[in-house]
Design an enzyme around this catalytic site. Structure first.
Site, PDB file in Angstrom:
ATOM      1  NE  ARG A  88      -3.524   2.841   1.334  1.00 46.44           N
ATOM      2  CZ  ARG A  88      -4.566   2.874   2.138  1.00 46.44           C
ATOM      3  NH1 ARG A  88      -5.188   1.908   2.601  1.00 46.44           N
ATOM      4  NH2 ARG A  88      -5.002   4.117   2.265  1.00 46.44           N
ATOM      5  NE  ARG A  98      -8.598   3.623  -1.747  1.00 46.69           N
ATOM      6  CZ  ARG A  98      -8.265   4.236  -0.472  1.00 46.69           C
ATOM      7  NH1 ARG A  98      -8.360   3.740   0.750  1.00 46.69           N
ATOM      8  NH2 ARG A  98      -8.058   5.567  -0.288  1.00 46.69           N
ATOM      9  CG  ASP A 101      -8.700   1.037   2.777  1.00 47.40           C
ATOM     10  OD1 ASP A 101      -7.584   1.839   3.773  1.00 47.40           O
ATOM     11  OD2 ASP A 101      -9.538   1.938   2.456  1.00 47.40           O
ATOM     12  CG  ASP A 103     -11.294   1.294   6.543  1.00 47.92           C
ATOM     13  OD1 ASP A 103     -10.097   1.938   6.796  1.00 47.92           O
ATOM     14  OD2 ASP A 103     -12.088   1.313   5.682  1.00 47.92           O
TER      15      ASP A 103
HETATM   16  N1  ROI Z   1     -15.547   1.819  -2.603  1.00 45.88           N
HETATM   17  C1  ROI Z   1     -15.823   0.542  -2.492  1.00 45.88           C
HETATM   18  N2  ROI Z   1     -16.846   0.231  -3.335  1.00 45.88           N
HETATM   19  N3  ROI Z   1     -15.237   0.021  -1.687  1.00 45.88           N
HETATM   20  C2  ROI Z   1     -14.023   0.362  -0.855  1.00 45.88           C
HETATM   21  O1  ROI Z   1     -13.520  -0.254  -0.189  1.00 45.88           O
HETATM   22  C3  ROI Z   1     -13.835   1.897  -1.223  1.00 45.88           C
HETATM   23  N4  ROI Z   1     -12.835   2.347  -0.238  1.00 45.88           N
HETATM   24  C4  ROI Z   1     -12.895   3.620  -0.297  1.00 45.88           C
HETATM   25  C5  ROI Z   1     -13.269   4.623  -1.220  1.00 45.88           C
HETATM   26  C6  ROI Z   1     -12.281   5.278  -2.221  1.00 45.88           C
HETATM   27  C7  ROI Z   1     -14.217   5.285  -0.220  1.00 45.88           C
HETATM   28  N5  ROI Z   1     -14.353   3.914  -2.135  1.00 45.88           N
HETATM   29  C8  ROI Z   1     -14.481   2.474  -1.868  1.00 45.88           C
HETATM   30  O2  ROI Z   1     -11.730   4.363   0.426  1.00 45.88           O
END
Ligand code: ROI
Length: 169
Positions: A88, A98, A101, A103
């Site tokens: 990343r 990305r 991610d 979270d």
């Molecule tokens: N959109 C989707 N569908 N899934 C994600 O994990 C995701 N993550 C993000 C942003 C760019 C907001 N859009 C996303 O960080």
């Protein structure tokens, strides 16, 4: 760490670059190896349309349950380390594509707000790619503010969100 000090956490996983399905599977394997922690249920993998800028590939998303004795910031550090190990690069562009991610969505019943971390995750209640996978693995869940996952799913359309397979196969 004894079991009664463990918190039940939920981690949101997302990727839309460099073989997203493989990225998510590798990240789940890394979550299973975290210290003082044990991996619980993992949702299906879901294909989702990008939220934010539309000129980027579709995402693959999932949610994993983790029981952990790590503090919230220790867990955040560990998640960021996994992101970095999987290539990343934090770009200036907000809401851009990305490779991975991770979270921290929920940490027990805690409500936390500091410079590095807000829990529950600020986007949780609006994001179909978080809510539906969460409902799959924790149908009876309530957020710290008392709202139920079932109620939130009724309010947020799926926007084409589709289960595409298991995280374990
Ligand atoms: N959109 C989707 N569908 N899934 C994600 O994990 C995701 N993550 C993000 C942003 C760019 C907001 N859009 C996303 O960080």
């Amino acid at each position: 760490m004894s079991a009664q000090n463990q918190q039940r956490c939920f981690i949101g996983l997302g990727a839309n670059l460099s073989e997203p399905v493989a990225q998510l599977k590798r990240a789940i394997a890394a979550l299973a190896e975290l210290p003082a922690s044990s991996l619980g249920k993992v949702s299906s993998l879901y294909a989702s349309r990008p939220m934010g800028p539309q000129d980027q590939p579709d995402y693959v998303n999932a949610v994993a349950e983790l029981h952990t004795g790590l503090t919230p910031l220790q867990l955040l550090d560990a998640l960021q380390q996994i992101e970095q190990q999987q290539g990343r690069v934090r770009k200036a562009e907000r809401w851009g594509p990305r490779t991975l991610d991770l979270d921290l969505l929920l940490y027990g019943n805690a409500q936390l707000h500091c410079e590095r971390l807000t829990v529950p995750h600020y986007g949780l209640a609006e994001r179909e790619f978080v809510l539906y996978p969460l409902q799959e693995i924790a149908a009876d869940l309530q957020l710290p503010d008392g709202r139920s996952i079932a109620q939130l799913c009724l309010q947020v359309p799926r926007r084409g969100l589709t289960a595409i397979g298991s995280a374990h196969s």
